[in-house]
Design an enzyme around this catalytic site. Sequence first.
Site: not given
Lengths: 194, 136
Positions: A95, A120, A139, A167-168
Amino acid sequence: MRIRRRGMHRQMHQRIDHLVETGARALARRTSRRSLLARLGAVIVGTAGTAAFPLLPVARAAENDSRLPAPSDAGLAPDVGDPTHCTYWRHCAIDGFLCACCGGSQSACPPGTEMSPVTWIGTCRHPGDGKDYVISYNDCCGQTLCLRCRCTRTEGEKPVYYTSKNNDLLWCFGTKSRAVHCSVAVVLGVATKS
Amino acid sequence: MPAGALLLALAPGAASAVSGPELDYTLECAGCHRADGSGTPGSVPALRDSVARFLAVPEGRDYLARVPGAAQAPLDDAALAALLNWMLAHFDDAHVPAGFTPYTAREVGQLRARPLVDVEGTRKQLLERAAQATSR
């Protein structure tokens, strides 16, 4: 005579000015600043890649990716085998903006960003060999949003109350900056049943 | 690292195989505690060379199964017990007390049913007590 010579000099200067200006304008029309930077960057990175010292920040997960060779993407369908596509097989639960479109790759952050050590982790099935690979979604942090190749897929994702499986969230923890730029999908290993 | 694992890791074109408690650790814990258990100072506690220190006091043993990351992991009791036993041996064997009894599914099931309210306070207190117990 002197006056005439001055006039000739002026004419010559004007001609050189005109030539340079025409050339520069033609070059500017054919190329963009971004492509120049990209080429220049490729040369610098290519040179550093062979040198003994790293020019760019070296991310832990990227090292893992080279230590644990990922399966070959050769022979996969074009989009499923292309890290700049959302449908790329490793992106089954990503995401964010794909780093492969932002100056990095599917496993390396773009120059000037720092890979978050906190991530994650999930699994994605490789369509070529049918195996489930353990994928770490890191990220890349330290710059504003890349805004290219937005991709949201949710295979194996859990609701936000399972924070480590959602994944938000922005995953820039343990980095100097909390600003998220893009996301990578690093292969950590292949999941097998014991 | 066992020789077999090393060979797997070096085999070209083949990512190393992960299974059992190690796979559960990778999927449920390593995102924060990292694959090598080193954690992130200030954000995520290290497990490596540290986690088995809790076993020096009985409540420390309970804590490891009750801490939210363990208790709330989407794993059944047997898998969580196996993960805890693997984690202790893998990351901090030196601090595992002699005569340590491995966690069982039944014990873990009872422990994770009791929510830990003050995680940080409990952790701090337990580590102080563990340090006292081992210095005696």
